[in-house]
Design an enzyme around this catalytic site. Structure first.
Site, PDB file in Angstrom:
ATOM      1  N   ASP A   1     -20.118  22.811  -5.850  1.00  0.00           N
ATOM      2  CA  ASP A   1     -20.701  21.831  -6.751  1.00  0.00           C
ATOM      3  C   ASP A   1     -20.071  20.461  -6.501  1.00  0.00           C
ATOM      4  O   ASP A   1     -18.876  20.277  -6.736  1.00  0.00           O
ATOM      5  CB  ASP A   1     -20.455  22.280  -8.200  1.00  0.00           C
ATOM      6  CG  ASP A   1     -21.314  21.519  -9.193  1.00  0.00           C
ATOM      7  OD1 ASP A   1     -22.015  20.578  -8.773  1.00  0.00           O
ATOM      8  OD2 ASP A   1     -21.276  21.867 -10.380  1.00  0.00           O
ATOM      9  N   ASP A   2     -20.865  19.540  -5.983  1.00  0.00           N
ATOM     10  CA  ASP A   2     -20.431  18.160  -5.741  1.00  0.00           C
ATOM     11  C   ASP A   2     -19.443  18.033  -4.572  1.00  0.00           C
ATOM     12  O   ASP A   2     -18.638  17.106  -4.537  1.00  0.00           O
ATOM     13  CB  ASP A   2     -19.797  17.508  -6.987  1.00  0.00           C
ATOM     14  CG  ASP A   2     -20.756  17.352  -8.146  1.00  0.00           C
ATOM     15  OD1 ASP A   2     -21.912  17.812  -8.039  1.00  0.00           O
ATOM     16  OD2 ASP A   2     -20.351  16.759  -9.168  1.00  0.00           O
TER      17      ASP A   2
ATOM     18  N   CYS B   1     -27.348  18.450  -9.862  1.00  0.00           N
ATOM     19  CA  CYS B   1     -27.226  19.909  -9.923  1.00  0.00           C
ATOM     20  C   CYS B   1     -28.523  20.683 -10.159  1.00  0.00           C
ATOM     21  O   CYS B   1     -28.941  21.469  -9.309  1.00  0.00           O
ATOM     22  CB  CYS B   1     -26.235  20.289 -11.007  1.00  0.00           C
ATOM     23  SG  CYS B   1     -24.564  19.738 -10.691  1.00  0.00           S
TER      24      CYS B   1
ATOM     25  N   ARG C   1     -30.413  23.176  -7.439  1.00  0.00           N
ATOM     26  CA  ARG C   1     -30.312  24.638  -7.554  1.00  0.00           C
ATOM     27  C   ARG C   1     -31.688  25.294  -7.664  1.00  0.00           C
ATOM     28  O   ARG C   1     -31.922  26.391  -7.142  1.00  0.00           O
ATOM     29  CB  ARG C   1     -29.442  24.986  -8.769  1.00  0.00           C
ATOM     30  CG  ARG C   1     -27.988  24.710  -8.493  1.00  0.00           C
ATOM     31  CD  ARG C   1     -27.174  24.382  -9.728  1.00  0.00           C
ATOM     32  NE  ARG C   1     -25.979  23.681  -9.286  1.00  0.00           N
ATOM     33  CZ  ARG C   1     -24.828  24.280  -8.971  1.00  0.00           C
ATOM     34  NH1 ARG C   1     -24.707  25.586  -9.127  1.00  0.00           N
ATOM     35  NH2 ARG C   1     -23.809  23.580  -8.521  1.00  0.00           N
TER      36      ARG C   1
ATOM     37  N   LYS D   1     -21.737  29.068 -11.445  1.00  0.00           N
ATOM     38  CA  LYS D   1     -22.570  28.134 -12.209  1.00  0.00           C
ATOM     39  C   LYS D   1     -24.047  28.390 -11.939  1.00  0.00           C
ATOM     40  O   LYS D   1     -24.465  28.481 -10.789  1.00  0.00           O
ATOM     41  CB  LYS D   1     -22.184  26.708 -11.807  1.00  0.00           C
ATOM     42  CG  LYS D   1     -23.054  25.639 -12.459  1.00  0.00           C
ATOM     43  CD  LYS D   1     -22.461  24.269 -12.200  1.00  0.00           C
ATOM     44  CE  LYS D   1     -23.463  23.168 -12.459  1.00  0.00           C
ATOM     45  NZ  LYS D   1     -22.893  21.830 -12.211  1.00  0.00           N
TER      46      LYS D   1
ATOM     47  N   HIS E   1     -27.016  26.789 -14.194  1.00  0.00           N
ATOM     48  CA  HIS E   1     -27.593  25.455 -14.465  1.00  0.00           C
ATOM     49  C   HIS E   1     -29.106  25.384 -14.225  1.00  0.00           C
ATOM     50  O   HIS E   1     -29.639  24.357 -13.805  1.00  0.00           O
ATOM     51  CB  HIS E   1     -26.872  24.363 -13.656  1.00  0.00           C
ATOM     52  CG  HIS E   1     -26.784  23.070 -14.420  1.00  0.00           C
ATOM     53  ND1 HIS E   1     -26.198  21.931 -13.933  1.00  0.00           N
ATOM     54  CD2 HIS E   1     -27.256  22.749 -15.660  1.00  0.00           C
ATOM     55  CE1 HIS E   1     -26.285  20.968 -14.821  1.00  0.00           C
ATOM     56  NE2 HIS E   1     -26.928  21.439 -15.883  1.00  0.00           N
TER      57      HIS E   1
ATOM     58  N   SER F   1     -22.867  22.823 -16.404  1.00  0.00           N
ATOM     59  CA  SER F   1     -21.717  22.181 -15.749  1.00  0.00           C
ATOM     60  C   SER F   1     -20.426  22.323 -16.546  1.00  0.00           C
ATOM     61  O   SER F   1     -20.445  22.417 -17.775  1.00  0.00           O
ATOM     62  CB  SER F   1     -22.007  20.691 -15.532  1.00  0.00           C
ATOM     63  OG  SER F   1     -23.092  20.547 -14.661  1.00  0.00           O
TER      64      SER F   1
ATOM     65  N   HIS G   1     -16.807  19.886  -8.938  1.00  0.00           N
ATOM     66  CA  HIS G   1     -17.354  19.040 -10.003  1.00  0.00           C
ATOM     67  C   HIS G   1     -16.227  18.755 -10.995  1.00  0.00           C
ATOM     68  O   HIS G   1     -15.468  19.660 -11.333  1.00  0.00           O
ATOM     69  CB  HIS G   1     -18.491  19.837 -10.674  1.00  0.00           C
ATOM     70  CG  HIS G   1     -19.317  19.085 -11.659  1.00  0.00           C
ATOM     71  ND1 HIS G   1     -18.819  18.609 -12.843  1.00  0.00           N
ATOM     72  CD2 HIS G   1     -20.637  18.758 -11.651  1.00  0.00           C
ATOM     73  CE1 HIS G   1     -19.799  18.025 -13.521  1.00  0.00           C
ATOM     74  NE2 HIS G   1     -20.914  18.093 -12.810  1.00  0.00           N
TER      75      HIS G   1
ATOM     76  N   ASP H   1     -24.353  21.751  -3.616  1.00  0.00           N
ATOM     77  CA  ASP H   1     -25.601  21.352  -4.282  1.00  0.00           C
ATOM     78  C   ASP H   1     -25.944  19.880  -4.149  1.00  0.00           C
ATOM     79  O   ASP H   1     -27.108  19.492  -4.248  1.00  0.00           O
ATOM     80  CB  ASP H   1     -25.553  21.740  -5.771  1.00  0.00           C
ATOM     81  CG  ASP H   1     -24.522  20.925  -6.556  1.00  0.00           C
ATOM     82  OD1 ASP H   1     -23.542  20.441  -5.948  1.00  0.00           O
ATOM     83  OD2 ASP H   1     -24.696  20.784  -7.778  1.00  0.00           O
ATOM     84  N   ASN H   2     -24.925  19.048  -3.994  1.00  0.00           N
ATOM     85  CA  ASN H   2     -25.173  17.600  -3.835  1.00  0.00           C
ATOM     86  C   ASN H   2     -23.873  16.942  -3.390  1.00  0.00           C
ATOM     87  O   ASN H   2     -22.812  17.574  -3.365  1.00  0.00           O
ATOM     88  CB  ASN H   2     -25.695  16.952  -5.135  1.00  0.00           C
ATOM     89  CG  ASN H   2     -24.832  17.221  -6.347  1.00  0.00           C
ATOM     90  OD1 ASN H   2     -25.196  18.009  -7.214  1.00  0.00           O
ATOM     91  ND2 ASN H   2     -23.659  16.609  -6.419  1.00  0.00           N
TER      92      ASN H   2
ATOM     93  N   LYS I   1     -23.317  11.585  -4.741  1.00  0.00           N
ATOM     94  CA  LYS I   1     -24.099  12.256  -5.781  1.00  0.00           C
ATOM     95  C   LYS I   1     -25.005  11.273  -6.525  1.00  0.00           C
ATOM     96  O   LYS I   1     -24.576  10.186  -6.896  1.00  0.00           O
ATOM     97  CB  LYS I   1     -23.132  12.899  -6.774  1.00  0.00           C
ATOM     98  CG  LYS I   1     -23.794  13.509  -7.995  1.00  0.00           C
ATOM     99  CD  LYS I   1     -22.779  14.249  -8.840  1.00  0.00           C
ATOM    100  CE  LYS I   1     -23.428  14.856 -10.075  1.00  0.00           C
ATOM    101  NZ  LYS I   1     -22.534  15.776 -10.779  1.00  0.00           N
TER     102      LYS I   1
HETATM  103 MG    MG Z   1     -23.552  19.187  -8.439  1.00  0.00          MG
END
Ligand code: MG
Length: 464
Positions: free
Chosen positions: A39-40, A79, A83, A136, A138, A161, A234, A286-287, A307
């Site tokens: 995540d991130d 996010c 996803r 996660k 989300h 998150s 994240h 994811d990003n 992001k």
């Molecule tokens: Mg993310």
């Protein structure tokens, strides 16, 4: 006994998807699959992608043994929509999972990934896989949207998150010196909350333990799919006591080095159980990095921004595929996307890929298995529910830009669009629109052609 020659023979016989075949006596045509989703995480945050002060020996080895993809994209720079795209193989505009107003789902959201969508879990469960989601989600925290309603046999993780459910009145330095008690995030097993606030200092370790236990559990019985979605790096950043102050990169580096340890545990368990030759592992995120958090956020390396933006740093991810003995090792400079995982895994597992809806994903298995050119030649870059940029071949046109997640308030409109050659200029520094007006025109046509395929649908992100 699983035979992977069988997979290759099937693929050589036909690139078409074959299904919906029931699990045959020879289960060999169904590799196990583990998707590790961060995540991130920034494009430049791993040793094997050039970071000078974060050590990632397990990921470096995974990349050396497997395939390091340098042009691998997500379908959104935040996010929830990213996803949704990974799970369904569809741009989130097609299932209402993106919006300009609310870019992700929040604890007060009542929407989520519609039950009519076919997820990776659903597709592989229908093929006879054991399917498990860890980490996660989300994609909606109400029961009807949770993983166990979307094709997963089990779920262990947090539903949104790790910075949400912030406790009012807690320290203003909550991100600089984070404490789990300041974030009242629930940890769930199935549809039940089992811990709140989740102890985030041990969360990566616990997700890892669960993944390794599942690998051992399914060693003999049936093929498995594990979706291991770490909720880090994240912010707020947490790591276990064993990883305190181990990295030269500080707290952020500690977090990445623990994720790298986790990858080592997963690959090590596959080796110990003898499943390494029969398991495809994919690692990505994811990003891009949340740059507005400065040292608490990651790095996109030489890519621009992070992001929340449709510059490359927001949507290109450090990606590794690993399947020893089946996919040849090397660096792949072909285009791919998380959108492609659904048709690719469908092809490799001989599962039925949905054919009653628009799919944006493409089957990458010829590239993975035989070094063939990627079928993906273009990407559409969405900001919320709007196309901000498109790429075709090496050229990318920006129609609008909005820099960083919490910086620039209004998007800047570019008419004519900006144009960059991502081969010569991966950092998107030198606009060449005036030199190549015919390319600009072609990319404007691509944008219009894509938009013509989009049908209106109820938006899920704004429901509450
Ligand atoms: Mg993310």
């Amino acid at each position: 006994m699983r035979s992977f020659q069988c997979v290759l023979m099937l693929l050589l016989a036909s690139n078409a998807l074959i299904g919906p075949a029931p699990m045959s006596a020879d289960e060999g045509a169904s590799p196990n699959v583990v998707v590790i989703f961060c995540d991130d995480l920034g494009y430049g945050d791993l040793g094997c992608f050039g970071h000078p002060t974060i050590r990632t020996p397990h990921l470096d080895q995974m990349a050396a043994e497997g395939q390091k993809w340098t042009e691998f994209y997500v379908a959104a720079s935040v996010c929830s929509p990213s996803r949704a795209a990974l799970q369904t193989g569809r741009y989130p505009i097609r299932n209402g999972m993106c919006s300009m107003k609310r870019r992700v789902l929040f604890p007060d959201s009542t929407g989520g990934l519609p039950p009519s969508e076919v997820t990776l879990g659903r597709m592989l469960k229908n093929r006879g896989y054991a399917t498990h989601a860890i980490g996660k989600w989300h994609l909606g925290h109400l029961p009807k949207f949770l993983p166990t309603q979307h094709g997963y046999d089990s779920y262990f993780g947090i539903p949104y998150s790790n910075d949400m459910d912030f406790v009012k009145g807690s320290s203003k330095r909550r991100f600089e010196d984070p404490e789990s008690k300041n974030f009242n995030v629930p940890l769930m097993q199935g549809n039940k909350i089992i811990e709140r606030p989740a102890d985030q200092t041990t969360i990566t370790k616990r997700f890892t333990g669960r993944a390794c236990a599942l690998i051992r559990q399914h060693k003999e019985d049936q093929p498995f799919f594990i979706y291991l979605a770490h909720n880090l790096p994240h912010v707020p950043l947490f790591r276990s006591s064993e990883f305190e102050n181990v990295s030269r990169r500080g707290l952020y580096g500690d977090v990445i080095e623990e994720i790298d340890w986790s990858v080592g545990q997963v690959l090590g368990t596959l080796r110990e159980t003898g499943l390494d030759k029969s398991t495809l592992v994919v690692f990505t995120s994811d990003n891009g990095p949340w740059k507005s958090f400065k040292q608490q956020g990651g790095s996109a390396g030489l890519l621009r921004d992070g992001k929340g933006s449709t510059w490359e740093g927001g949507m290109r991810e450090p990606t590794v595929f690993w399947w020893p003995g089946t996919i040849p090792s090397g660096v792949v400079m072909e285009m791919g996307s998380t959108l492609d995982l659904l048709p690719t895994l469908g092809s490799l597992a001989n599962a039925k890929v949905p054919d009653d809806r628009v799919l944006d994903g493409l089957d990458l298995s010829p590239t993975l298995l035989e070094n063939k050119p990627s079928p993906r030649s273009q990407m559409i870059y969405y900001h919320g529910d709007e196309v901000f940029a498109v790429r075709q071949g090496m050229y990318k046109a920006h129609f609008k830009t909005k820099t960083s997640y919490q910086g620039q308030r209004e998007a800047e409109v570019h008419d004519p669009p900006l144009l960059f050659h991502l081969g010569h200029d991966p950092g998107e520094q030198h606009d060449v629109a005036k030199i190549y007006p015919e390319v600009v025109k072609r990319l404007e046509g691509l944008k219009a052609d894509h938009e013509a395929t989009v049908e209106p649908i109820e938006n899920q992100m704004t429901l509450r």
